[in-house]
Design an enzyme around this catalytic site. Structure first.
Site, PDB file in Angstrom:
ATOM      1  N   GLU A  31      42.530 -16.396  16.946  1.00 51.69           N
ATOM      2  CA  GLU A  31      41.918 -17.721  17.052  1.00 51.69           C
ATOM      3  C   GLU A  31      41.301 -17.876  18.444  1.00 51.69           C
ATOM      4  O   GLU A  31      41.379 -16.978  19.278  1.00 51.69           O
ATOM      5  CB  GLU A  31      42.978 -18.823  16.830  1.00 51.69           C
ATOM      6  CG  GLU A  31      42.819 -19.619  15.539  1.00 51.69           C
ATOM      7  CD  GLU A  31      41.685 -20.628  15.597  1.00 51.69           C
ATOM      8  OE1 GLU A  31      40.905 -20.617  16.576  1.00 51.69           O
ATOM      9  OE2 GLU A  31      41.563 -21.437  14.671  1.00 51.69           O
ATOM     10  N   ASN A 117      45.076 -28.530  18.427  1.00 49.36           N
ATOM     11  CA  ASN A 117      44.516 -27.400  17.684  1.00 49.36           C
ATOM     12  C   ASN A 117      43.238 -26.854  18.291  1.00 49.36           C
ATOM     13  O   ASN A 117      43.132 -25.676  18.585  1.00 49.36           O
ATOM     14  CB  ASN A 117      44.282 -27.848  16.237  1.00 49.36           C
ATOM     15  CG  ASN A 117      43.812 -26.745  15.333  1.00 49.36           C
ATOM     16  OD1 ASN A 117      42.658 -26.335  15.378  1.00 49.36           O
ATOM     17  ND2 ASN A 117      44.705 -26.255  14.485  1.00 49.36           N
ATOM     18  N   ASN A 174      40.415 -30.501  12.494  1.00 46.46           N
ATOM     19  CA  ASN A 174      40.504 -29.138  13.010  1.00 46.46           C
ATOM     20  C   ASN A 174      39.391 -28.872  14.021  1.00 46.46           C
ATOM     21  O   ASN A 174      39.453 -29.328  15.145  1.00 46.46           O
ATOM     22  CB  ASN A 174      40.485 -28.151  11.833  1.00 46.46           C
ATOM     23  CG  ASN A 174      41.111 -26.828  12.167  1.00 46.46           C
ATOM     24  OD1 ASN A 174      40.937 -26.310  13.265  1.00 46.46           O
ATOM     25  ND2 ASN A 174      41.847 -26.247  11.223  1.00 46.46           N
ATOM     26  N   ASP A 224      37.411 -24.711   9.784  1.00 48.52           N
ATOM     27  CA  ASP A 224      38.315 -24.476  10.911  1.00 48.52           C
ATOM     28  C   ASP A 224      37.458 -24.466  12.169  1.00 48.52           C
ATOM     29  O   ASP A 224      37.030 -25.510  12.644  1.00 48.52           O
ATOM     30  CB  ASP A 224      39.082 -23.167  10.686  1.00 48.52           C
ATOM     31  CG  ASP A 224      40.243 -22.973  11.653  1.00 48.52           C
ATOM     32  OD1 ASP A 224      40.270 -23.654  12.696  1.00 48.52           O
ATOM     33  OD2 ASP A 224      41.121 -22.129  11.390  1.00 48.52           O
TER      34      ASP A 224
END
Length: 295
Positions: A31, A117, A174, A224
């Site tokens: 990520e 996040n 997100n 995302d």
């Protein structure tokens, strides 16, 4: 083919076809890719691996920070300091030039944040981040009860001042990114499969929220990671890979990534390399329109 072309303009934005170069693999879940425009290296996180990795042409992949507190999204502020969203601690932190860690946000209304996040920094230095609960479950974080009853989008005053809740009606907020003129903020909702857009007021608040686009298609993947290139095209992960929208919300096509994709960023000297964090690997592809430097 590695692309799904829905409109002809896709070829001039991304390319008629692309080749994937896998520059790292063997991770648990990648990520947060982040390119340093001056020092020319890439950071990316491995959330379950509890590590922030560093990649450069000269050294390949090395360890930047371990443990990382299961960091997810990363960005730089306007002074080039690293901002990180930590799943294990429910914090947003800043790394100072000497390496010290400053906690910018950890609680709202005396309750611990869910698990910050993804994060972006506005040109005035204000920090915006999303706060779904993914970091409170096994594998992606540390299992623990959720203290807040909502999943919010927040704004931090420059240099870690007051924390303001901007929106609280998301299911799973997100990825987020500003329009090039910063008059709008885009935020996607993973569970609802769409992208919302808000008008940004002079004081940094958000108004007039509405659904801007949906990520529709075949294959694994959900909204995302999300970013906007130098010409205003919005890239967002979704079914099959990375969906590319024009500024009017028409989907031009999909970059069909070999693995389930979480996030991406542009890098290299011309900002035309798209670095893609996809499950166990880190990929690089070349595109036509460059991205924008973070600072």
């Amino acid at each position: 083919m590695n692309v799904e072309i829905r409109r002809r303009r896709f070829a001039s934005v991304v390319g008629a076809d692309i080749e994937f170069e896998r520059i790292g693999t063997g991770y648990l879940f990648t990520e947060g890719p982040l390119w340093h425009p001056h020092e020319r290296f890439l950071l990316f996180t491995d959330i379950p691996g509890n590590c922030i990795n560093r990649w450069s042409r000269e050294q390949g992949v090395t360890t930047f920070r371990r443990p990382s507190q299961m960091a997810n999204g990363l960005t730089y502020d306007r002074r080039g300091r690293l901002i990180a969203c930590e799943h294990a601690t429910s914090r947003v932190t800043r790394t100072e030039p000497g390496g010290a860690i400053t906690v910018l946000a950890s609680h709202f209304d005396r309750k611990a944040l869910n698990s910050p996040n993804d994060v972006v920094v506005k040109r005035d230095g204000a920090i915006y981040f999303t706060d779904p609960p993914y970091g409170r479950v096994e594998f992606y974080g540390v299992p623990r009860p959720q203290e807040l009853t909502f999943q919010g989008v927040y704004r931090l005053e420059p240099d870690g001042g007051a924390l303001t809740l901007l929106v609280d009606d998301f299911d799973r907020p997100n990825g987020l990114c500003f329009s090039p003129d910063e008059r709008r903020l885009f935020v996607n909702d993973t569970n609802r499969g769409h992208i919302r857009v808000f008008d940004v007021g002079p004081n940094g608040t958000l108004t007039n929220g509405r659904v801007w686009a949906e990520t529709q298609g075949e294959g694994k993947g959900v909204p995302d990671g999300m970013k906007i290139d130098s010409e205003g095209h919005l890239y967002c992960t979704g079914p099959g890979g990375i969906h590319v929208f024009d500024p009017e919300a028409a989907c031009l096509g999909v970059i069909r990534v070999p693995e389930d994709t979480a996030n991406f960023t542009w890098g290299d000297d011309d900002l035309r390399s798209l670095f893609i964090a996809a499950s166990t690997s880190l990929y690089r592809v070349r595109v036509q329109v460059p991205g924008r430097p973070v600072f």
